[in-house]
Design an enzyme around this catalytic site. Structure first.
Site, mmCIF file in Angstrom:
data_model
loop_
_atom_site.group_PDB
_atom_site.id
_atom_site.type_symbol
_atom_site.label_atom_id
_atom_site.label_comp_id
_atom_site.label_asym_id
_atom_site.label_seq_id
_atom_site.Cartn_x
_atom_site.Cartn_y
_atom_site.Cartn_z
ATOM 1 N N ARG A 252 0.843 -1.210 0.000
ATOM 2 C CA ARG A 252 0.000 0.000 0.000
ATOM 3 C C ARG A 252 0.866 1.242 0.000
ATOM 4 N NH1 ARG A 252 -3.424 -1.795 4.225
ATOM 5 N NH2 ARG A 252 -5.039 -3.054 3.294
ATOM 6 N N LYS B 201 -8.637 -17.251 2.720
ATOM 7 C CA LYS B 201 -9.831 -18.121 2.733
ATOM 8 C C LYS B 201 -11.079 -17.378 2.292
ATOM 9 C CE LYS B 201 -9.267 -16.241 6.732
ATOM 10 N NZ LYS B 201 -8.212 -16.064 7.678
ATOM 11 N N GLU C 219 -3.057 -24.208 0.560
ATOM 12 C CA GLU C 219 -2.880 -24.892 1.853
ATOM 13 C C GLU C 219 -2.995 -23.912 3.025
ATOM 14 O OE1 GLU C 219 -1.909 -28.523 2.549
ATOM 15 O OE2 GLU C 219 -3.039 -27.496 4.103
ATOM 16 N N VAL D 12 -6.444 -22.577 5.172
ATOM 17 C CA VAL D 12 -7.170 -23.288 6.239
ATOM 18 C C VAL D 12 -6.168 -23.842 7.253
ATOM 19 C CG1 VAL D 12 -8.747 -25.189 6.775
ATOM 20 C CG2 VAL D 12 -8.993 -23.962 4.615
ATOM 21 N N GLY E 73 -3.495 -22.618 8.857
ATOM 22 C CA GLY E 73 -2.072 -22.241 8.847
ATOM 23 C C GLY E 73 -1.148 -23.373 8.448
ATOM 24 N N GLY F 28 -2.592 -9.872 21.159
ATOM 25 C CA GLY F 28 -2.510 -9.822 19.687
ATOM 26 C C GLY F 28 -3.125 -11.049 19.026
ATOM 27 N N ASP G 29 -14.779 -16.392 9.969
ATOM 28 C CA ASP G 29 -13.491 -16.962 9.562
ATOM 29 C C ASP G 29 -13.596 -18.487 9.456
ATOM 30 O OD1 ASP G 29 -10.318 -16.707 9.561
ATOM 31 O OD2 ASP G 29 -10.813 -18.232 11.051
ATOM 32 N N LYS H 285 -13.403 -21.186 6.068
ATOM 33 C CA LYS H 285 -12.517 -22.365 6.062
ATOM 34 C C LYS H 285 -13.325 -23.649 5.895
ATOM 35 C CE LYS H 285 -9.137 -20.078 9.098
ATOM 36 N NZ LYS H 285 -8.802 -19.851 10.514
ATOM 37 N N GLY I 33 -0.509 -17.049 12.534
ATOM 38 C CA GLY I 33 0.826 -16.526 12.843
ATOM 39 C C GLY I 33 1.669 -16.467 11.583
HETATM 40 N N1 HSE Z 1 -7.858 -15.324 12.845
HETATM 41 C C1 HSE Z 1 -7.664 -16.697 12.527
HETATM 42 C C2 HSE Z 1 -7.675 -17.513 13.801
HETATM 43 C C3 HSE Z 1 -6.383 -16.982 11.795
HETATM 44 O O1 HSE Z 1 -7.852 -16.983 14.887
HETATM 45 O O2 HSE Z 1 -7.528 -18.723 13.686
HETATM 46 C C4 HSE Z 1 -6.462 -16.699 10.344
HETATM 47 O O3 HSE Z 1 -7.449 -17.455 9.737
#
Ligand code: HSE
Length: 422
Positions: A45, A105, A129, A132, A134, A187, A201, A205, A302
């Site tokens: 950006r 996703k 991959e 979904v 990580g 965080g 989210d 997935k 992460g």
């Molecule tokens: N925010 C998501 C979680 C991670 O807490 O699993 C990214 O999909």
């Protein structure tokens, strides 16, 4: 040595993680895989920002066309997040014959059919991959390791933020709000936590996972979704007394020829492998007719866990002679709007003669059979007490109809939580 030109769309935490991982593993990739990755353009950006990786300014651009039109870029890696403009950029990359590797996703689940079609038509690859769970290789497992199975169910803890919050509520007796604030401080939750805590989210997935499991596209709009913001410490505590642990589960099942796809808080027995998945970890429990039951466990979010999946996809994409794509597109028409399971029903009802029999009668009139019941604690200021019912397996629609009548007739306050035993 094969040199492969790559471009990044986005360079936040995940993009910087990918850049760092590529630098860390450069020698190993060259020696073990015979591939050298040449990062040529990175869409950002703003170019003046400090980043979490040592990236030369010469690679940064604010113009998407620099990535999408560079003939030397064979693979585009997308980690912008959000639906747009990510989905359009991925479409443009695929239409130009470039392979796309994505962690997104939301864009993938909402543009599934068109992205797969574009990849097929233009001979490009689409690797996802990282979209979904990580680092957990669940997509590869579904596509390449379990394809000999008829999958009957996929049950997952596929959102780390909500798993952290529910784990805190369970271990500390914390309120939802206190556990959420703690997750935000660490965080683990966004300042606006809606996407995680309301199950969006996980629904994206699950749309992806269930489409791969059942070989029919399960649109995200067909996924039943309920978040955790209404969960109370009392629900968690009563569940514990019944030997149950509360999770935000994503459940995909094929029963009687119909697909169930649902995201909601659910209890699992303490003895179930998913019950021990704590903190921000993810896990996916799969049942197949040949493989039996198995659980995949690991870090679902992460920068480095996600980069692990992205760079593995990148390596695979660079090595494939012809890309394998999901054969799944066109929307499934057999998605169930009712299902059966055990229900935990907690209510606050007036403590006087006849109330219990009226509640039991209403369950009975809707064909819902009660497996056990407890009345707990002291009356509140309005003379009400907590009553918890555990039903036998019952239709979701029947339980909701019974509850709605109870509420009308008796003014009870109710929370319903499903119990997944298998
Ligand atoms: N925010 C998501 C979680 C991670 O807490 O699993 C990214 O999909």
């Amino acid at each position: 040595m094969k040199t492969v030109g790559i471009g990044f769309l986005g360079c936040g935490n995940i993009g910087c993680g990918v850049y760092r991982l590529l630098e860390q593993q450069r020698a190993q990739m060259e020696e073990n895989e015979g591939i050298s990755f040449d990062v040529r353009q990175i869409l950002v950006r703003s170019t003046g920002k400090r980043r979490g990786a040592d990236i030369p300014d010469s690679l940064l651009t604010t113009c998407a066309q620099d990535v999408l039109a560079d003939p030397e870029i064979a693979i585009v890696m997308e980690f912008m997040g959000g639906e747009q403009p990510a989905a359009s950029y991925m479409m443009r990359a695929l239409e130009a014959g470039k392979t796309v590797v994505t962690a997104n996703k939301m864009a993938l689940a909402t543009h599934w059919n068109e992205l797969i079609r574009a990849a097929r038509e233009h001979g490009a690859g689409l690797y996802f991959e990282a979209s979904v769970c990580g680092a957990i290789p669940i997509i590869r497992a579904m596509c390449d390791s379990l394809q000999a199975n008829r999958i009957s169910s996929v049950t997952g803890i596929i959102n780390g933020t909500t798993n952290y919050i529910l784990s805190r509520m369970s271990s500390e007796g914390a309120s939802y709000q206190a556990a959420l604030s703690e997750a935000q401080r660490l965080g683990l939750a966004e300042p606006d936590p809606t996407a995680d805590v309301e199950g969006f989210d996980a629904a994206y997935k699950l749309s992806i996972l269930s489409s791969l499991a059942f070989h029919r596209h399960v649109p995200v709009e067909s996924v039943y979704r309920e978040g955790i913001s209404g969960v109370t410490p009392e629900d968690v505590q009563f569940g514990r007394e019944f030997g149950l642990t509360l999770k935000l589960l994503a459940v995909a099942k094929e029963e009687n020829g119909r697909i169930q796809a649902r995201v909601h808080p659910a209890f699992v027995p303490d003895s179930h492998p998913l019950a021990s998945v704590g903190g921000a970890f993810n896990a996916v429990y799969v049942s197949g007719h040949a493989c039996g039951e198995m659980m995949f466990y690991g870090r679902g979010a992460g920068d480095m866990p996600t980069a692990s999946a992205l760079v593995s996809d990148l390596t695979m994409a660079a090595k494939e002679k012809s890309h394998r794509l999901p054969a799944v597109f066109g929307d499934a028409e057999d998605i169930a709007d009712d299902w059966t399971c055990v229900h935990f029903v907690r209510m606050l009802a007036t403590d006087e003669p006849g109330v219990l029999s009226e509640l039991a009668g209403l369950f009975a009139r809707h064909g819902v059979s009660i497996a056990s019941m407890v009345q707990k604690g002291e009356r509140d200021a309005q003379g009400r007490v907590q009553i918890v019912f555990l039903t036998h397996r019952a239709s979701e629609c029947a339980v909701r109809a019974a509850i709605s009548e109870m509420d009308e007739a008796l003014g009870v306050q109710v929370s319903i939580i499903r119990v997944e035993k298998d």
